[in-house]
Design a protein around this motif. Structure first.
Motif, PDB file in Angstrom:
ATOM      1  N   ARG A 107      -5.358  16.315   6.667  1.00  0.00           N
ATOM      2  CA  ARG A 107      -4.530  15.427   7.499  1.00  0.00           C
ATOM      3  C   ARG A 107      -4.157  14.144   6.751  1.00  0.00           C
ATOM      4  O   ARG A 107      -3.266  13.418   7.155  1.00  0.00           O
ATOM      5  N   PHE A 108      -4.897  13.865   5.693  1.00  0.00           N
ATOM      6  CA  PHE A 108      -4.624  12.660   4.888  1.00  0.00           C
ATOM      7  C   PHE A 108      -4.009  13.042   3.539  1.00  0.00           C
ATOM      8  O   PHE A 108      -4.051  12.264   2.596  1.00  0.00           O
ATOM      9  N   ASP A 130      -3.089   9.779  15.114  1.00  0.00           N
ATOM     10  CA  ASP A 130      -2.585   8.464  15.509  1.00  0.00           C
ATOM     11  C   ASP A 130      -3.565   7.796  16.470  1.00  0.00           C
ATOM     12  O   ASP A 130      -3.295   6.736  17.019  1.00  0.00           O
ATOM     13  N   ASN A 135       1.671   1.522  15.304  1.00  0.00           N
ATOM     14  CA  ASN A 135       0.276   1.881  15.549  1.00  0.00           C
ATOM     15  C   ASN A 135      -0.642   0.862  14.900  1.00  0.00           C
ATOM     16  O   ASN A 135      -0.831   0.871  13.686  1.00  0.00           O
ATOM     17  N   MET A 136      -1.237  -0.005  15.705  1.00  0.00           N
ATOM     18  CA  MET A 136      -2.066  -1.064  15.116  1.00  0.00           C
ATOM     19  C   MET A 136      -3.340  -0.492  14.489  1.00  0.00           C
ATOM     20  O   MET A 136      -4.013  -1.160  13.722  1.00  0.00           O
ATOM     21  N   HIS A 164       1.045  -5.451  12.262  1.00  0.00           N
ATOM     22  CA  HIS A 164       1.178  -4.007  12.362  1.00  0.00           C
ATOM     23  C   HIS A 164       2.535  -3.650  12.961  1.00  0.00           C
ATOM     24  O   HIS A 164       3.219  -4.497  13.519  1.00  0.00           O
ATOM     25  N   ILE A 213      -2.297  11.241   0.505  1.00  0.00           N
ATOM     26  CA  ILE A 213      -0.931  10.911   0.909  1.00  0.00           C
ATOM     27  C   ILE A 213      -0.426   9.595   0.295  1.00  0.00           C
ATOM     28  O   ILE A 213       0.764   9.440   0.031  1.00  0.00           O
ATOM     29  N   VAL A 214      -1.338   8.676   0.032  1.00  0.00           N
ATOM     30  CA  VAL A 214      -0.934   7.392  -0.552  1.00  0.00           C
ATOM     31  C   VAL A 214      -1.384   7.284  -2.007  1.00  0.00           C
ATOM     32  O   VAL A 214      -0.600   6.890  -2.877  1.00  0.00           O
ATOM     33  N   PHE A 245      -6.422   5.496   8.356  1.00  0.00           N
ATOM     34  CA  PHE A 245      -6.207   5.870   6.963  1.00  0.00           C
ATOM     35  C   PHE A 245      -7.440   5.485   6.126  1.00  0.00           C
ATOM     36  O   PHE A 245      -7.912   6.256   5.284  1.00  0.00           O
ATOM     37  N   ILE A 303       0.869  -1.185   0.000  1.00  0.00           N
ATOM     38  CA  ILE A 303       0.000   0.000   0.000  1.00  0.00           C
ATOM     39  C   ILE A 303       0.899   1.226   0.000  1.00  0.00           C
ATOM     40  O   ILE A 303       1.660   1.439   0.952  1.00  0.00           O
ATOM     41  N   GLY A 304       0.819   1.977  -1.078  1.00  0.00           N
ATOM     42  CA  GLY A 304       1.677   3.154  -1.194  1.00  0.00           C
ATOM     43  C   GLY A 304       3.151   2.788  -1.124  1.00  0.00           C
ATOM     44  O   GLY A 304       3.957   3.538  -0.563  1.00  0.00           O
ATOM     45  N   GLY A 316      -3.372   2.494  12.738  1.00  0.00           N
ATOM     46  CA  GLY A 316      -3.018   3.458  11.691  1.00  0.00           C
ATOM     47  C   GLY A 316      -3.732   3.174  10.384  1.00  0.00           C
ATOM     48  O   GLY A 316      -4.252   4.085   9.731  1.00  0.00           O
ATOM     49  N   TYR A 317      -3.778   1.914  10.002  1.00  0.00           N
ATOM     50  CA  TYR A 317      -4.386   1.575   8.717  1.00  0.00           C
ATOM     51  C   TYR A 317      -5.904   1.768   8.762  1.00  0.00           C
ATOM     52  O   TYR A 317      -6.518   2.193   7.771  1.00  0.00           O
ATOM     53  N   PHE A 368      -0.586  13.908  11.737  1.00  0.00           N
ATOM     54  CA  PHE A 368      -1.497  12.814  11.407  1.00  0.00           C
ATOM     55  C   PHE A 368      -2.304  12.422  12.636  1.00  0.00           C
ATOM     56  O   PHE A 368      -1.886  12.666  13.764  1.00  0.00           O
ATOM     57  N   ILE A 374       4.405   0.486   0.662  1.00  0.00           N
ATOM     58  CA  ILE A 374       4.777  -0.086   1.967  1.00  0.00           C
ATOM     59  C   ILE A 374       4.214  -1.506   2.048  1.00  0.00           C
ATOM     60  O   ILE A 374       3.005  -1.697   1.902  1.00  0.00           O
TER      61      ILE A 374
END
Lengths: 339, 155
Positions: free
Chosen positions: A303-304, A313, A232-233, A229, A277-278, A239, A106-107, A235-236, A311, A109
């Motif tokens: 923020r995205f 979190d 930050n579990m 993860h 961002i992605v 997003f 994803i992006g 984070g996704y 961001f 990553i």
């Protein structure tokens, strides 16, 4: 509806099954032999007209579920089967155990993803009675496979609902979006509930929210995705929520290519940092295209965006900002001035 | 005067280059200067949910492999510190296997057990999209740490 009292491994006769299943098997030959599965490991072999015997309860298998997105042909999910619960005659969905592990990028990553039946089962227990989640229960079969038995939600996905709205953006924004945002905020609160209990949804997408035809509520489906993860579990999940919000505010994805063609003046105002961002082909700074979008709402989208250095979190500040942005719509129209 | 716990340094590491630089930094800074420093090299083995493993056998093999990798990794870092002049008996290595909703919180849990005054981590220098999707251990450590100092070593 009559039901058979079943003890463990008390296999009903073909005659009794034929009688029980008769309302749903018009297309089967009278010689059809019911195969009864107490071990669901080989889900490919389980077909239309077979019987699952799980926790003393019989389920008649109808067909495999399908999932499609982005115009692709529907993909058959052999491990997800529509069934008739022969105890009450209700159509349900069974999700059988399908171990799948893969690396999703994803992006750029890499994420090591896997299906987690136990996670989905845990969440089903956790959200029992919650109006913003699919409902169901789980049992184990003879081989300890965690089988989830789900209520069917009748209604279209959020993505399909938005695509079906044939209004210009400004009319949509003022007439429809406030109500849609209220429902969306409920969905975010539902995810906050999961996070507070140490669970992530794992696959937040606009087609994983179904709009319940009966209640009108937005409901999350499909929580069996999991991934390894890092810090930050959640984070996704966050997003994913940001992407869904962007989709709702934009009344679809606003692609840079389309902006160039349809809003050339706005396109000239776009900078590299204004995109997602992605997903760099989607505009995040939507106020540059639709100037009536209030700043508080647009600030959340930023923020995205690629230009952001701050961001979320945690889901709570995201919710707080959302509620503040939503409050803007409650002001009388003549008092609304975009800050 | 410093409290004894302030001379207890916890270096949280993984196999990344930035962790190696954090160890190297501590070695260069404090190696051979004397004092009563005690160093723990912490390598968390991050355990996935049980469903990650199709069988218990695979789970066991996974843990064995991770432990083996960790022993090699920490031995290497320990040797770096010894080369800089630290006594071997003042360096402890620790490899807990944990399910960590947040790596930084797991590190801070370890800090509380042995009263470390200082935590040292390497900084990865994440891109904005990595930070939003993955989260930054060092940023969160700085945010959450109480009653201790955090050294974030730039890679």
């Amino acid at each position: 509806m009559e039901s058979l009292p079943l003890m463990s491994h008390n296999i009903p006769s073909q005659e009794s099954l034929r009688e029980l299943c008769s309302p749903w098997l018009a297309s089967l030959s009278p010689q059809h032999v019911f195969r009864i599965y107490t071990d669901t490991s080989d889900f490919y072999a389980i077909e239309y007209g077979d019987i699952l015997l799980l926790d003393h309860r019989l389920y008649l298998v109808r067909h495999n579920a399908k999932e499609g997105r982005f115009g692709l042909d529907d993909e058959v999910k052999f491990w997800v089967k529509r069934v008739i619960d022969l105890q009450d005659g209700v159509t349900r969905i069974t999700k059988l155990v399908f171990f799948e592990r893969f690396t999703a990028t994803i992006g750029g990553i890499p994420f090591e993803c896997y299906r987690s039946p136990r996670k989905e089962a845990r969440i089903l227990d956790l959200v029992k009675g919650h109006p913003n989640f699919m409902q169901g229960f789980w049992v184990t079969d003879d081989k300890d496979n965690v089988v989830r038995i789900l209520d069917v939600i009748y209604g279209q996905s959020l993505a399909a609902m938005i695509a079906d709205i044939h209004l210009d953006h400004e009319t949509y924004f003022y007439q429809r979006l406030p109500d849609i945002l209220d429902h969306y905020i409920e969905c975010v609160e539902a995810i906050a509930f999961l996070h507070r209990h140490g669970e992530k949804h794992g696959d937040i997408r606009r087609d994983h929210i179904l709009i319940d035809h009966d209640s009108g509520r937005y409901r999350w489906i499909d929580f069996d995705y999991n991934f390894l993860h890092r810090e930050n579990m959640f984070g996704y999940d966050l997003f994913g929520l940001g992407n869904v919000l962007m989709y709702l505010v934009g009344k679809g994805d606003i692609l840079t290519k389309e902006v160039r063609e349809n809003h050339p003046t706005a396109f000239q105002r776009l900078y590299a940092e204004d995109v997602n961002i992605v997903f760099n082909n989607r505009v995040a700074n939507l106020r540059k295209i639709f100037p009536y979008i209030p700043k508080p709402l647009n600030d959340i989208l930023l923020r995205f965006s690629k230009g952001s250095s701050v961001f979320y979190d945690d889901i709570d500040p995201f919710l707080t900002d959302l509620r503040e942005a939503r409050a803007f719509f409650q002001q009388p129209e003549n008092e609304r001035t975009s800050p | 005067m410093t409290a004894p716990s302030e001379r207890n340094l916890l270096i949280a590491v993984d196999a990344s280059e930035n962790s190696g630089k954090a160890v190297d930094y501590v070695g260069r800074l404090l190696g051979g200067v004397g004092g009563d420093f005690h160093i723990t090299l912490l390598h968390l083995i991050l355990e996935p949910d049980a469903d990650y493993f199709p069988s218990e056998e695979e789970h066991r093999i996974w843990i064995d492999e991770k432990l083996e990798e960790s022993v090699r990794l920490l031995e290497g870092y320990k040797n770096v510190l010894i080369t800089y002049g630290f006594d071997a008996d003042r360096i402890r290595v620790f490899t807990p296997i944990r399910f960590c909703p947040s790596v930084s919180e797991c590190i801070l849990e370890q800090k509380d057990i042995l009263e470390y005054g200082t935590i040292v981590v390497g900084r990865k220098g994440l891109s904005p999209k990595e930070e939003i999707l993955l989260g930054s251990v060092s940023s969160r450590l700085v945010k959450l740490a109480k009653n201790c100092t955090v050294w974030v070593v730039n890679a």
